[in-house]
Design a protein around this motif. Sequence first.
Motif, PDB file in Angstrom:
ATOM      1  N   ASP A   2     -19.632  -3.402  -3.806  1.00 41.44           N
ATOM      2  CA  ASP A   2     -20.011  -2.626  -4.990  1.00 41.44           C
ATOM      3  C   ASP A   2     -20.111  -1.128  -4.713  1.00 41.44           C
ATOM      4  OD1 ASP A   2     -20.604  -2.680  -7.762  1.00 41.44           O
ATOM      5  OD2 ASP A   2     -22.721  -2.335  -7.319  1.00 41.44           O
ATOM      6  N   ALA A   3     -19.459  -0.637  -3.675  1.00 39.42           N
ATOM      7  CA  ALA A   3     -19.480   0.809  -3.399  1.00 39.42           C
ATOM      8  C   ALA A   3     -18.796   1.571  -4.532  1.00 39.42           C
ATOM      9  CB  ALA A   3     -18.792   1.100  -2.075  1.00 39.42           C
ATOM     10  N   ASP A   4     -19.287   2.782  -4.791  1.00 38.04           N
ATOM     11  CA  ASP A   4     -18.710   3.600  -5.861  1.00 38.04           C
ATOM     12  C   ASP A   4     -17.326   4.106  -5.478  1.00 38.04           C
ATOM     13  OD1 ASP A   4     -20.942   4.152  -8.044  1.00 38.04           O
ATOM     14  OD2 ASP A   4     -21.913   4.102  -6.088  1.00 38.04           O
ATOM     15  N   ILE A   5     -17.206   4.630  -4.250  1.00 39.36           N
ATOM     16  CA  ILE A   5     -15.933   5.180  -3.779  1.00 39.36           C
ATOM     17  C   ILE A   5     -15.659   4.640  -2.373  1.00 39.36           C
ATOM     18  CG2 ILE A   5     -14.723   7.279  -3.042  1.00 39.36           C
ATOM     19  CD1 ILE A   5     -14.818   7.034  -6.043  1.00 39.36           C
ATOM     20  N   TRP A   6     -14.416   4.237  -2.143  1.00 39.65           N
ATOM     21  CA  TRP A   6     -13.968   3.785  -0.833  1.00 39.65           C
ATOM     22  C   TRP A   6     -13.017   4.840  -0.283  1.00 39.65           C
ATOM     23  CZ3 TRP A   6     -14.341  -1.831   0.542  1.00 39.65           C
ATOM     24  CH2 TRP A   6     -15.135  -2.543  -0.369  1.00 39.65           C
ATOM     25  N   LEU A   7     -13.495   5.644   0.668  1.00 39.92           N
ATOM     26  CA  LEU A   7     -12.638   6.634   1.328  1.00 39.92           C
ATOM     27  C   LEU A   7     -11.912   5.918   2.461  1.00 39.92           C
ATOM     28  CD1 LEU A   7     -15.207   9.571   1.543  1.00 39.92           C
ATOM     29  CD2 LEU A   7     -13.426   9.245  -0.182  1.00 39.92           C
ATOM     30  N   LEU A   8     -10.656   5.593   2.237  1.00 34.64           N
ATOM     31  CA  LEU A   8      -9.924   4.741   3.163  1.00 34.64           C
ATOM     32  C   LEU A   8      -9.148   5.579   4.171  1.00 34.64           C
ATOM     33  CD1 LEU A   8      -9.983   1.637   3.110  1.00 34.64           C
ATOM     34  CD2 LEU A   8      -7.674   1.704   2.227  1.00 34.64           C
ATOM     35  N   ARG A   9      -9.387   5.310   5.460  1.00 36.41           N
ATOM     36  CA  ARG A   9      -8.780   6.091   6.539  1.00 36.41           C
ATOM     37  C   ARG A   9      -7.347   5.615   6.828  1.00 36.41           C
ATOM     38  NH1 ARG A   9     -14.007   4.972   8.761  1.00 36.41           N
ATOM     39  NH2 ARG A   9     -13.109   3.547  10.293  1.00 36.41           N
ATOM     40  N   THR A  10      -6.513   5.698   5.827  1.00 34.07           N
ATOM     41  CA  THR A  10      -5.094   5.351   5.974  1.00 34.07           C
ATOM     42  C   THR A  10      -4.332   6.007   4.838  1.00 34.07           C
ATOM     43  OG1 THR A  10      -3.547   3.515   6.319  1.00 34.07           O
ATOM     44  CG2 THR A  10      -5.197   3.236   4.603  1.00 34.07           C
ATOM     45  N   ASP A  11      -3.005   5.933   4.896  1.00 31.04           N
ATOM     46  CA  ASP A  11      -2.162   6.332   3.764  1.00 31.04           C
ATOM     47  C   ASP A  11      -0.882   5.515   3.833  1.00 31.04           C
ATOM     48  OD1 ASP A  11      -0.491   7.462   5.673  1.00 31.04           O
ATOM     49  OD2 ASP A  11      -0.975   9.529   5.152  1.00 31.04           O
ATOM     50  N   PHE A  12      -0.004   5.695   2.856  1.00 30.97           N
ATOM     51  CA  PHE A  12       1.165   4.834   2.773  1.00 30.97           C
ATOM     52  C   PHE A  12       2.371   5.383   3.523  1.00 30.97           C
ATOM     53  CE2 PHE A  12      -1.189   3.372  -1.102  1.00 30.97           C
ATOM     54  CZ  PHE A  12      -1.573   2.167  -0.539  1.00 30.97           C
ATOM     55  N   VAL A  13       2.177   6.454   4.294  1.00 30.78           N
ATOM     56  CA  VAL A  13       3.164   6.815   5.308  1.00 30.78           C
ATOM     57  C   VAL A  13       2.927   5.944   6.544  1.00 30.78           C
ATOM     58  CG1 VAL A  13       4.018   8.657   6.809  1.00 30.78           C
ATOM     59  CG2 VAL A  13       3.369   9.166   4.443  1.00 30.78           C
ATOM     60  N   PHE A  14       1.661   5.696   6.838  1.00 27.36           N
ATOM     61  CA  PHE A  14       1.297   4.868   7.989  1.00 27.36           C
ATOM     62  C   PHE A  14       1.250   3.385   7.621  1.00 27.36           C
ATOM     63  CE2 PHE A  14      -2.377   2.739  10.065  1.00 27.36           C
ATOM     64  CZ  PHE A  14      -1.854   2.621  11.331  1.00 27.36           C
ATOM     65  N   ASP A  15       0.617   3.055   6.511  1.00 28.89           N
ATOM     66  CA  ASP A  15       0.418   1.667   6.124  1.00 28.89           C
ATOM     67  C   ASP A  15       1.530   1.201   5.196  1.00 28.89           C
ATOM     68  OD1 ASP A  15      -0.971  -0.734   6.222  1.00 28.89           O
ATOM     69  OD2 ASP A  15      -2.900   0.242   5.901  1.00 28.89           O
ATOM     70  N   TYR A  16       1.537  -0.110   4.918  1.00 29.63           N
ATOM     71  CA  TYR A  16       2.555  -0.664   4.035  1.00 29.63           C
ATOM     72  C   TYR A  16       2.118  -0.532   2.571  1.00 29.63           C
ATOM     73  CZ  TYR A  16       4.386  -2.783   8.301  1.00 29.63           C
ATOM     74  OH  TYR A  16       4.905  -2.978   9.564  1.00 29.63           O
ATOM     75  N   PRO A  17       3.030  -0.204   1.663  1.00 30.14           N
ATOM     76  CA  PRO A  17       2.673  -0.109   0.238  1.00 30.14           C
ATOM     77  C   PRO A  17       2.106  -1.432  -0.273  1.00 30.14           C
ATOM     78  CG  PRO A  17       4.850   0.812   0.631  1.00 30.14           C
ATOM     79  CD  PRO A  17       4.446   0.138   1.906  1.00 30.14           C
ATOM     80  N   ARG A  18       1.114  -1.313  -1.150  1.00 25.00           N
ATOM     81  CA  ARG A  18       0.412  -2.497  -1.646  1.00 25.00           C
ATOM     82  C   ARG A  18      -0.374  -2.134  -2.903  1.00 25.00           C
ATOM     83  NH1 ARG A  18      -3.874  -5.075   0.651  1.00 25.00           N
ATOM     84  NH2 ARG A  18      -4.436  -5.086  -1.546  1.00 25.00           N
ATOM     85  N   PRO A  19      -0.827  -3.118  -3.685  1.00 24.78           N
ATOM     86  CA  PRO A  19      -1.690  -2.810  -4.828  1.00 24.78           C
ATOM     87  C   PRO A  19      -2.997  -2.189  -4.364  1.00 24.78           C
ATOM     88  CG  PRO A  19      -0.844  -5.056  -4.966  1.00 24.78           C
ATOM     89  CD  PRO A  19      -0.497  -4.555  -3.599  1.00 24.78           C
ATOM     90  N   THR A  20      -3.559  -1.331  -5.198  1.00 27.22           N
ATOM     91  CA  THR A  20      -4.812  -0.674  -4.842  1.00 27.22           C
ATOM     92  C   THR A  20      -5.705  -0.594  -6.076  1.00 27.22           C
ATOM     93  OG1 THR A  20      -5.768   1.282  -3.787  1.00 27.22           O
ATOM     94  CG2 THR A  20      -3.871   1.639  -5.228  1.00 27.22           C
ATOM     95  N   MET A  21      -6.824   0.121  -5.974  1.00 26.16           N
ATOM     96  CA  MET A  21      -7.801   0.194  -7.061  1.00 26.16           C
ATOM     97  C   MET A  21      -8.178   1.650  -7.336  1.00 26.16           C
ATOM     98  SD  MET A  21      -8.082  -2.942  -7.849  1.00 26.16           S
ATOM     99  CE  MET A  21      -9.550  -3.242  -8.818  1.00 26.16           C
ATOM    100  N   PRO A  22      -8.719   1.938  -8.540  1.00 26.03           N
ATOM    101  CA  PRO A  22      -9.024   3.338  -8.904  1.00 26.03           C
ATOM    102  C   PRO A  22     -10.054   4.011  -8.015  1.00 26.03           C
ATOM    103  CG  PRO A  22      -9.073   1.915 -10.841  1.00 26.03           C
ATOM    104  CD  PRO A  22      -8.973   1.016  -9.653  1.00 26.03           C
ATOM    105  N   ASN A  23     -10.999   3.242  -7.446  1.00 24.63           N
ATOM    106  CA  ASN A  23     -12.040   3.871  -6.631  1.00 24.63           C
ATOM    107  C   ASN A  23     -11.716   3.863  -5.139  1.00 24.63           C
ATOM    108  OD1 ASN A  23     -12.388   1.086  -6.543  1.00 24.63           O
ATOM    109  ND2 ASN A  23     -14.610   1.208  -6.332  1.00 24.63           N
TER     110      ASN A  23
END
Length: 528
Positions: free
Chosen positions: A252-273
Amino acid sequence: MMRLVCCCSALLLLVLTPRVCQGGNILVLPAEGSHWVNMDIVLQALHSRGHSLTVVRSNKSWYIKEKAPHYTTITVQVERSIDESFIAKVVSEGLAFERGSLPLTHFLYSAFGMLGVFREAHEIVGDFASALLDDAELVTRIKDKKFDLLLTDPCWGGGAIVAKYFHLPLVYNVRWLIAMEAHLAIAPSPLSYIPINLSGNTDKMTFFQRVKNMILHIMSHLQNNIASRDIYQKVCEKYLGPDCDYYQLMIDADIWLLRTDFVFDYPRPTMPNVIYMGGFQCKPAKPLPQHLEDFVQSSGDHGFIIMSLGTFVSELPADLANEIAATFAKLPQKVIWRYKGEKPDTLGNNTLLVDWMPQNDLLGHPKIKLFVAHGGTNGIQEALYHGVPVVGIPLFFDQYDNILRLADRGGAKILSVATMDKDDNFLKAIQEVLTEPSYRNNMQRLSRLHRDKPVTPMDNALFWMEFVMRHKGAAHLKAQGNRMPWYSYHSVDVALFLVGALILLLFTVFFLLRCLCAAVCKRKAKRD
């Protein structure tokens, strides 16, 4: 005329004066080790924008200093902690097993052999949260400071409980949510092309790789339930009431600051927060200390290599360290090796052992040729940012998957610690990456993609933390699906209802047709 000049001057002054950001009051519940290293970079950036930071640490803290110019601390008294000795024991046992295991036994060890260690670590974290919330003086101190936000790393599970107890908006500095990749908890995750951690899969899977992916997904949920869920659930019930469900609290976190991006990781569905800040710690290289600059300049046209196995691996078995040193001694390049163990007997004149090195600045140096790395997220993203090819020696957890993402894009070569000292495998891998231009070209291409952004990852992260403070949360970005039971989320109840309705309709049609046929046959029989 004079009045007009004064008005223009005042207007110009307002335009040219930088806007002052109203400082927030932020409570921070970090993790130790390399996770603290990147959290501290975020804290320094927040402090530079005028925010007040209070870090909660234990009296046995390993990395987190009690005094720092950019934050104050709240120290919790505990009996035990995830400290250097705890980590050293885990690393040495895991490394010994890795070197002597077969693929199947290594898989079983990774899946089940570490459960006891993980459970002990989660118990330590649960005890830490309890010690904090049981201390009336610390609780009063936190309440009196009227914090605007709690920032935490959810690789351990105490932060969400503390945030709920003090009614604070919650922001995650996240890559791993306890033992799972964070996306898996809140975003749609088709297992047909999203690889599970430790699977060794890419986003292009064969049928049997997809089978393996599904099995590992189920096992990861079982691991979480066995190793952590009941521990944190008991803490929740003690301090938040019997109706509190830890899993719902955790996601239930408000914002998830994710330490990755889609240059490094594989494209996938994500969420607004979910806000991506991969490479937020990376920056242009600064000048090296003079002794290091002199050393790398002495490499001439051959350039230099750096090697680091991260914050958790301070030394290696003597035979392995000697093998690595002997391999480096055969190279024309100079080598800077971050290593705290006993000096290897085979160390060559071209190799410099250091306790610490400015890794980002070395990776950004014009003479850098290669990075020998364990595959930690921080180092891999710094290599990607500077476009430096990698020879990866993954040891634990997500490290193999991190290097695999670069190898799949042609920027890295993966070695197993169990076989790197056999048949000159380590030397062959280094020479291949040094002599084959595609490795560097691919990493340079990834670097250009990574840097080509409208706003830097750090500025993006800072904006969203300040957004949460301004608006007291970000409830409008939380998907309702995370609050639904699994059968509703996957529409199992709807599918069962529709199947039942279809069966009922077919049965009704069949019954009517049967009745109609019976009536027709009866009428025909009467006529005859």
